[in-house]
Design a protein around this motif. Structure first.
Motif, PDB file in Angstrom:
ATOM      1  N   VAL A 245      13.662 -26.268  27.125  1.00  0.00           N
ATOM      2  CA  VAL A 245      14.425 -25.059  27.298  1.00  0.00           C
ATOM      3  C   VAL A 245      13.905 -23.925  26.208  1.00  0.00           C
ATOM      4  O   VAL A 245      13.736 -24.184  25.020  1.00  0.00           O
ATOM      5  N   SER A 246      13.392 -22.741  26.692  1.00  0.00           N
ATOM      6  CA  SER A 246      13.075 -21.723  25.673  1.00  0.00           C
ATOM      7  C   SER A 246      14.522 -21.211  25.203  1.00  0.00           C
ATOM      8  O   SER A 246      15.065 -20.408  25.808  1.00  0.00           O
ATOM      9  N   ASP A 247      14.830 -21.677  23.930  1.00  0.00           N
ATOM     10  CA  ASP A 247      16.183 -21.172  23.429  1.00  0.00           C
ATOM     11  C   ASP A 247      16.317 -19.554  23.389  1.00  0.00           C
ATOM     12  O   ASP A 247      17.405 -19.196  23.507  1.00  0.00           O
ATOM     13  N   ALA A 248      15.136 -19.076  22.938  1.00  0.00           N
ATOM     14  CA  ALA A 248      15.380 -17.542  22.715  1.00  0.00           C
ATOM     15  C   ALA A 248      15.302 -16.998  24.062  1.00  0.00           C
ATOM     16  O   ALA A 248      16.037 -15.934  24.336  1.00  0.00           O
ATOM     17  N   ASP A 249      14.845 -17.624  25.231  1.00  0.00           N
ATOM     18  CA  ASP A 249      15.214 -16.946  26.546  1.00  0.00           C
ATOM     19  C   ASP A 249      16.474 -17.304  27.169  1.00  0.00           C
ATOM     20  O   ASP A 249      17.304 -16.394  27.918  1.00  0.00           O
ATOM     21  N   LEU A 250      17.005 -18.340  26.685  1.00  0.00           N
ATOM     22  CA  LEU A 250      18.373 -18.903  26.965  1.00  0.00           C
ATOM     23  C   LEU A 250      19.361 -17.881  26.201  1.00  0.00           C
ATOM     24  O   LEU A 250      20.468 -17.453  27.060  1.00  0.00           O
ATOM     25  N   LEU A 251      19.330 -17.655  24.973  1.00  0.00           N
ATOM     26  CA  LEU A 251      20.249 -16.872  24.340  1.00  0.00           C
ATOM     27  C   LEU A 251      20.314 -15.270  24.992  1.00  0.00           C
ATOM     28  O   LEU A 251      21.289 -14.717  25.406  1.00  0.00           O
ATOM     29  N   ALA A 252      18.920 -14.745  25.243  1.00  0.00           N
ATOM     30  CA  ALA A 252      19.156 -13.458  26.082  1.00  0.00           C
ATOM     31  C   ALA A 252      19.764 -13.470  27.207  1.00  0.00           C
ATOM     32  O   ALA A 252      20.525 -12.360  27.439  1.00  0.00           O
ATOM     33  N   ALA A 253      19.421 -14.616  28.132  1.00  0.00           N
ATOM     34  CA  ALA A 253      20.342 -14.587  29.342  1.00  0.00           C
ATOM     35  C   ALA A 253      21.764 -14.801  29.331  1.00  0.00           C
ATOM     36  O   ALA A 253      22.597 -14.037  29.998  1.00  0.00           O
ATOM     37  N   LEU A 254      22.455 -15.429  28.084  1.00  0.00           N
ATOM     38  CA  LEU A 254      23.866 -15.240  27.706  1.00  0.00           C
ATOM     39  C   LEU A 254      24.146 -14.079  27.396  1.00  0.00           C
ATOM     40  O   LEU A 254      25.138 -13.561  27.488  1.00  0.00           O
ATOM     41  N   GLN A 255      23.521 -13.476  26.549  1.00  0.00           N
ATOM     42  CA  GLN A 255      23.807 -12.141  26.151  1.00  0.00           C
ATOM     43  C   GLN A 255      23.796 -11.102  27.052  1.00  0.00           C
ATOM     44  O   GLN A 255      24.825 -10.218  27.099  1.00  0.00           O
ATOM     45  N   ALA A 256      22.933 -11.175  28.120  1.00  0.00           N
ATOM     46  CA  ALA A 256      23.031 -10.444  29.368  1.00  0.00           C
ATOM     47  C   ALA A 256      24.175 -10.528  30.350  1.00  0.00           C
ATOM     48  O   ALA A 256      24.241  -9.897  31.324  1.00  0.00           O
ATOM     49  N   GLY A 257      24.878 -11.671  30.102  1.00  0.00           N
ATOM     50  CA  GLY A 257      25.798 -12.224  31.118  1.00  0.00           C
ATOM     51  C   GLY A 257      25.028 -12.854  32.411  1.00  0.00           C
ATOM     52  O   GLY A 257      25.748 -12.953  33.306  1.00  0.00           O
TER      53      GLY A 257
END
Length: 339
Positions: A245-257
């Motif tokens: 997993v790209s953790d940075a991309d996952l974080l962005a997706a969670l932040q964006a809902g």
């Protein structure tokens, strides 16, 4: 190998008395590395490992990097036995070329990790972390969650752990989609799973759980583009390897809902400390259930993997073959075929 020349160094924590007794009964001197509190062997550098292993014939290892340079510095080291099933931190080509044997503890922690994956699905769906945080703050309002019952679950990878997850999901009457390169029609007929490609899993899964090895082909298989194809509001569970997993991309997706939550036992920062701020941001989120790469670390799972690792060491030191499913590199001549 002579029974008076069997020094086995263990650089893993939680190595139990039964495994030590087994090694000692086989004539091994067992040395358990005294690691500082909170430090795993993955944090040891070349010089520290070389000093620890200078007279070892067997090494029971966790997450230390096993490089060609290190192996060349340890000519007496015959067997590297991982108390675990991943081996991406071991230079298998070098081990084979230098006549060493590398083993994994196949079958030892499958049940423990499969249990954890299911537990993370339930914890995320029912919002356990958020509910307890509210109660700790004095608010007893009810948060509505989601069932795992009769949901669609995408399983990426169908090794021992993936199959364990599929078995457990049958009790939830889930629709299970599986992405794997190893299609087994008989298994699908018996379990009711449906084979599908990754795009179908992304589009249809309420829960997506990863159980694939980390290879150049699977690195960042879940990135921003893949997350964009996931069902909105889905949950992602990764108990396999951080680099999937790209953790940075996952974080962005969670932040964006874009996603509803994530269950993470592994992180990219384990291999790249520069990504620790991303890990810190993920584990601080109320919609993330996290663990420190502890999926295999139950008392029962550790006892199983300790003993498998010990048995592999003894087999090699005895000039025998460990179980075939445990061997990932073998630089010896086949047993019984001397020069």
């Amino acid at each position: 190998m002579a029974r008076n020349n069997r020094r086995v160094v263990v650089t893993q924590r939680f190595f139990d008395e039964a495994a030590v007794a087994y090694l000692e009964a086989a004539g091994c001197e067992v040395v358990i590395a005294d690691l500082p509190p909170g430090q795993a062997d993955g944090g040891l550098d070349h010089d520290e490992l070389a000093a620890l292993l200078s007279s070892a014939q067997g090494w029971i290892v966790g997450h230390a990097k096993v490089t060609r340079f290190l192996l060349m510095a340890l000519p007496h080291l015959a067997v590297i036995s991982r108390r675990g099933v991943g081996y991406e931190r071991v230079d298998l080509e070098a081990a084979a070329e230098l006549g060493r044997v590398v083993t994994i503890a196949a079958g030892g922690n499958d049940a423990s990790v499969a249990d954890q994956a299911i537990g993370m699905m339930i914890a995320l769906g029912r919002r356990f972390r958020e509910a307890q945080a509210q109660m700790n703050a004095g608010a007893w309002s009810i948060l509505t969650g989601s069932d795992l019952y009769r949901k669609t679950v995408g399983v990426v990878g169908l090794g021992r752990i993936g199959r364990g997850v599929v078995q457990r999901l049958s009790g939830f009457e889930a629709e299970v989609l599986v992405a794997t390169s190893r299609l087994d029609p008989e298994y699908a007929a018996r379990t009711g799973v449906t084979y599908a490609d990754l795009d179908a899993l992304l589009a249809r899964s309420d829960y997506l759980t990863l159980h694939a090895p980390l290879t150049p082909a699977t690195r960042h298989m879940i990135n921003a583009a893949a997350i964009a194809r996931m069902r909105p509001g889905a949950f992602l569970i990764n108990t396999a390897r951080g680099g999937l997993v790209s953790d940075a991309d996952l974080l962005a997706a969670l932040q964006a809902g874009r996603l509803r939550g994530a269950g993470l036992d592994v992180f990219e920062s384990e291999a790249d400390p520069a990504l620790q701020p991303v890990t810190d941001a993920l584990i601080a989120r109320p919609d993330v259930v996290a663990a420190p790469h502890a999926g295999a670390s139950t008392r029962e799972g550790l006892a199983r993997t300790n003993m498998i690792a010990a048995r592999c060491v003894v087999a090699v030191l005895n000039g025998e073959n460990p179980p075939a499913e445990c061997v990932v590199a073998d630089g010896r001549q086949p047993v019984g075929q001397g020069a």
